[in-house]
Design a protein around this motif. Structure first.
Motif, PDB file in Angstrom:
ATOM      1  N   ALA A   1       3.015  15.398   0.879  1.00  0.00           N
ATOM      2  CA  ALA A   1       2.138  15.653  -0.263  1.00  0.00           C
ATOM      3  C   ALA A   1       2.945  15.863  -1.533  1.00  0.00           C
ATOM      4  O   ALA A   1       2.596  15.344  -2.614  1.00  0.00           O
ATOM      5  N   ALA A   2       4.042  16.626  -1.458  1.00  0.00           N
ATOM      6  CA  ALA A   2       4.879  16.854  -2.639  1.00  0.00           C
ATOM      7  C   ALA A   2       5.486  15.551  -3.138  1.00  0.00           C
ATOM      8  O   ALA A   2       5.585  15.320  -4.358  1.00  0.00           O
ATOM      9  N   ARG A   3       5.897  14.689  -2.216  1.00  0.00           N
ATOM     10  CA  ARG A   3       6.441  13.389  -2.601  1.00  0.00           C
ATOM     11  C   ARG A   3       5.381  12.551  -3.321  1.00  0.00           C
ATOM     12  O   ARG A   3       5.672  11.847  -4.308  1.00  0.00           O
ATOM     13  N   TYR A   4       4.136  12.595  -2.836  1.00  0.00           N
ATOM     14  CA  TYR A   4       3.038  11.864  -3.481  1.00  0.00           C
ATOM     15  C   TYR A   4       2.813  12.381  -4.896  1.00  0.00           C
ATOM     16  O   TYR A   4       2.610  11.585  -5.838  1.00  0.00           O
ATOM     17  N   PHE A   5       2.877  13.704  -5.085  1.00  0.00           N
ATOM     18  CA  PHE A   5       2.672  14.274  -6.420  1.00  0.00           C
ATOM     19  C   PHE A   5       3.782  13.833  -7.374  1.00  0.00           C
ATOM     20  O   PHE A   5       3.532  13.510  -8.543  1.00  0.00           O
ATOM     21  N   ARG A   6       5.030  13.807  -6.898  1.00  0.00           N
ATOM     22  CA  ARG A   6       6.161  13.404  -7.764  1.00  0.00           C
ATOM     23  C   ARG A   6       6.037  11.927  -8.138  1.00  0.00           C
ATOM     24  O   ARG A   6       6.268  11.549  -9.289  1.00  0.00           O
ATOM     25  N   GLU A   7       5.679  11.094  -7.170  1.00  0.00           N
ATOM     26  CA  GLU A   7       5.590   9.653  -7.444  1.00  0.00           C
ATOM     27  C   GLU A   7       4.484   9.326  -8.435  1.00  0.00           C
ATOM     28  O   GLU A   7       4.583   8.330  -9.167  1.00  0.00           O
TER      29      GLU A   7
ATOM     30  N   LEU B   1      -1.513  20.750 -10.081  1.00  0.00           N
ATOM     31  CA  LEU B   1      -2.512  20.271  -9.137  1.00  0.00           C
ATOM     32  C   LEU B   1      -3.911  20.634  -9.623  1.00  0.00           C
ATOM     33  O   LEU B   1      -4.173  21.776 -10.008  1.00  0.00           O
ATOM     34  N   PRO B   2      -4.832  19.659  -9.607  1.00  0.00           N
ATOM     35  CA  PRO B   2      -6.219  19.971  -9.988  1.00  0.00           C
ATOM     36  C   PRO B   2      -6.920  20.745  -8.876  1.00  0.00           C
ATOM     37  O   PRO B   2      -6.512  20.710  -7.707  1.00  0.00           O
ATOM     38  N   SER B   3      -7.994  21.398  -9.226  1.00  0.00           N
ATOM     39  CA  SER B   3      -8.747  22.147  -8.213  1.00  0.00           C
ATOM     40  C   SER B   3      -9.572  21.189  -7.361  1.00  0.00           C
ATOM     41  O   SER B   3      -9.931  20.083  -7.788  1.00  0.00           O
ATOM     42  N   TYR B   4      -9.863  21.662  -6.158  1.00  0.00           N
ATOM     43  CA  TYR B   4     -10.623  20.838  -5.227  1.00  0.00           C
ATOM     44  C   TYR B   4     -12.038  20.577  -5.756  1.00  0.00           C
ATOM     45  O   TYR B   4     -12.569  19.455  -5.633  1.00  0.00           O
ATOM     46  N   LYS B   5     -12.662  21.576  -6.362  1.00  0.00           N
ATOM     47  CA  LYS B   5     -14.016  21.414  -6.874  1.00  0.00           C
ATOM     48  C   LYS B   5     -14.060  20.423  -8.033  1.00  0.00           C
ATOM     49  O   LYS B   5     -14.993  19.617  -8.154  1.00  0.00           O
ATOM     50  N   ALA B   6     -13.044  20.482  -8.911  1.00  0.00           N
ATOM     51  CA  ALA B   6     -13.009  19.532 -10.028  1.00  0.00           C
ATOM     52  C   ALA B   6     -12.866  18.101  -9.518  1.00  0.00           C
ATOM     53  O   ALA B   6     -13.517  17.172 -10.019  1.00  0.00           O
ATOM     54  N   LEU B   7     -11.998  17.917  -8.514  1.00  0.00           N
ATOM     55  CA  LEU B   7     -11.854  16.582  -7.930  1.00  0.00           C
ATOM     56  C   LEU B   7     -13.154  16.118  -7.289  1.00  0.00           C
ATOM     57  O   LEU B   7     -13.530  14.950  -7.387  1.00  0.00           O
ATOM     58  N   GLN B   8     -13.833  17.027  -6.604  1.00  0.00           N
ATOM     59  CA  GLN B   8     -15.088  16.663  -5.963  1.00  0.00           C
ATOM     60  C   GLN B   8     -16.125  16.237  -6.994  1.00  0.00           C
ATOM     61  O   GLN B   8     -16.878  15.268  -6.786  1.00  0.00           O
ATOM     62  N   ALA B   9     -16.175  16.926  -8.121  1.00  0.00           N
ATOM     63  CA  ALA B   9     -17.116  16.548  -9.182  1.00  0.00           C
ATOM     64  C   ALA B   9     -16.775  15.167  -9.743  1.00  0.00           C
ATOM     65  O   ALA B   9     -17.670  14.352  -9.996  1.00  0.00           O
TER      66      ALA B   9
END
Length: 540
Positions: free
Chosen positions: A469-475, A481-489
């Motif tokens: 997951a950290a590698r995905y964030f760097r790439e 990191l955004p909040s889970y609820k914001a992503l869901q919206a």
């Protein structure tokens, strides 16, 4: 109305097929009927013959061939194929069809379409329901014992070789049904269109469920005393038939898709749409029943067409009488509005009869194609006038514009899908990273390097997930990191945008296809040569 049916069998006892054809069997259990002495009862009237058996019994000849080619030795192998041609009950009285004539037709059909196979052909004068329909049974060994020429329904070299097995594909069934229709036309027998669907599609399983249920009801009614007999004969209905009646009742009283779905939902039936197809989920099921299994009257095109008719009928009934007569200007506006919004009818492509004759289509197909072309020619001219085209060149320009609009809508839809997939992947990585937080906090509490190494080895799987997951964030350049609820919206908003974009793309695609159909028919009517560019666009 001759019908055609296929049944594959894995029964290694080839004699059971011959016994079923020559001895009486119970229509529900399919077990042989025995007399008072426990012996089999022979059928009263039938004709039977064998092909390619070399003078031996059918079962013996099949087993010898299987041993010679070392085929059909496994339990899961299909040992035989059973084809049934059922003729209309009226053919006996109106067209002089006899058991002997039907047997001859069955032998001819078997020799022509199943060459190289050991087979038995048996004709019965009546069916299960005693309707008087003469029908022919053709049972073939799945193994081919002779080299045969390539027939139209064959698509592999192995389909012609000796020692290979027969394959009943969808293309083969379409070919066989067309040949049965051609045979009925040639012999002046009643026939129906076997190549297209039926309004009510009754499967073999549903047919027998209805027969068994009706027999059970009749038995229970007969056991009741005379004073408790029902006033009217009770008719058994399968779950699919009850669903068909519920859908027809809802269609008769609604004028829009929303009303139709709401009326069915009141009865516990949920209407679902997936990839342009409708399905119906009843309260007692976890898997919906597709419209294809119910019949052509319940698919999306038929349902929307009927709802449109209901809406037009309701509008005509509720239309008030105008206080003053329409002016000429008002009538012209109405005519212009009808031209810009052509009605969606059953417009289809015309058939190239010359090309179909060259392919080997028979007289029956050619007559059907002639009637079909006349209907589509009239529908095409009507659609051409409704669009308001004054020349075929305007139609070509409209097709090009519709294709461009469709491609633009598709590109927008693809971009939304790409963004939506990215947000879903980010949400998945955020969720995975947050779940490993207790393990990562536990690593910080370790006092020395040895303890940290042991702790990391103990929770190796969690750290692998966290590192990925950290590698995905760097790439992807994500520092916060955004909040889970914001992503869901965001995902829910993108899903709505995707659905809206898909509806827009589907409408533009249907409009393009309709214009292409009109153009193809107009070109065929005017005998115009199509441009290669348009053909490439159509293939896309």
């Amino acid at each position: 109305m001759a019908t055609f049916k296929h049944i594959s069998s894995k029964n290694a006892d080839y004699g059971a097929a011959e016994a079923y054809l020559t001895f009486e069997h119970d229509e529900f259990t399919m077990k042989p009927t025995l007399d008072e002495n426990g012996r089999l009862i022979s059928r009263e009237d039938y004709r039977i013959s064998s092909l390619n058996c070399g003078g031996e019994d059918f079962a013996v000849a099949c087993m010898r061939a299987n041993l010679r080619y070392e085929k059909n030795q496994k339990r899961e192998d299909v040992k035989s194929h059973h084809y049934i041609i059922s003729f209309d009950p009226r053919d006996a009285a109106d067209n002089g069809l006899t058991v002997d004539r039907a047997q001859a037709l069955g032998e001819e059909f078997c020799a022509e379409h199943f060459p190289g196979h050991q087979a038995i052909v048996c004709t019965h004068p009546d069916g299960h329901n005693h309707s008087g329909n003469i029908h022919v049974h053709i049972v073939i060994n799945s193994l081919r014992i002779e080299e045969v020429p390539l027939l139209p329904y064959m698509d592999r070299p192995a389909d012609t070789r000796a020692g290979c097995k027969h394959r009943c594909t969808d293309a083969a069934m379409e070919y066989f049904k067309a040949e049965v229709m051609e045979m009925c036309h040639r012999e002046n027998l009643y026939q129906i269109d076997l190549l297209h669907g039926s309004k009510n599609r009754i499967t073999e399983r549903e047919y027998w469920a209805q027969r068994k249920g009706q027999a059970k009801l009749d038995k229970e009614a007969a056991a009741l005393p005379a004073e408790e007999q029902p006033a009217k004969p009770t008719k058994f209905e399968t779950d699919k038939e009850k669903l068909r009646q519920a859908i027809r009742t809802a269609l008769s009283s609604t004028a829009s898709y929303g009303e139709f779905a709401a009326v069915l939902l009141q009865q516990g039936v949920t209407v679902k749409e997936s990839r342009g197809r409708l399905s119906y989920l009843t309260p007692d099921r976890t898997k919906p029943i597709t419209a294809r299994k119910l019949g052509d009257d319940f698919d999306k095109a038929a349902v929307l067409a009927l709802l449109t008719q209901n809406a037009h009928r309701a509008a005509e009934q509720s239309k008030a009488i105008p206080e003053y007569p329409h002016t000429q200007k008002g009538r012209l506006r109405e005519e212009k509005a009808t031209k810009t919004t052509p009605a969606d009818n059953t417009l289809q492509r015309m058939v190239d009869r010359e090309a179909k004759r060259a392919e080997g289509k028979g007289v029956g197909y050619d007559r059907w194609a002639a009637k079909h072309n006349l209907k589509q020619m009239a529908a095409t001219v009507t659609a051409y006038q409704q669009y308001g085209f004054s020349s075929p060149e305007e139609l070509d320009e409209a097709c090009s514009a519709a294709y461009t609009a469709m491609q633009e809508s598709l590109a927008e839809l693809k971009q939304v899908e790409k963004t939506l997939n990215g947000k879903k992947e980010l949400q998945r990585q955020v969720l995975a990273y947050s779940k490993t937080r207790p393990v990562r906090d536990g690593l910080k509490q370790q006092k020395n390097a040895k303890a940290k190494a042991a702790y990391r080895q103990k929770h190796e799987s969690d750290f692998i997930i966290a590192d990925a997951a950290a590698r995905y964030f760097r790439e992807n350049g994500i520092s916060k990191l955004p909040s889970y609820k914001a992503l869901q919206a965001e995902i829910e908003s993108l899903i709505k945008e995707k659905n809206s974009g898909y509806n827009d793309y589907r409408a533009k695609r249907e409009e393009y296809r309709r214009l292409q159909t009109v153009k193809g028919n107009i070109d065929q009517i005017l005998r115009r040569e199509r441009k290669p560019v348009k053909r490439q666009e159509q293939e896309r």
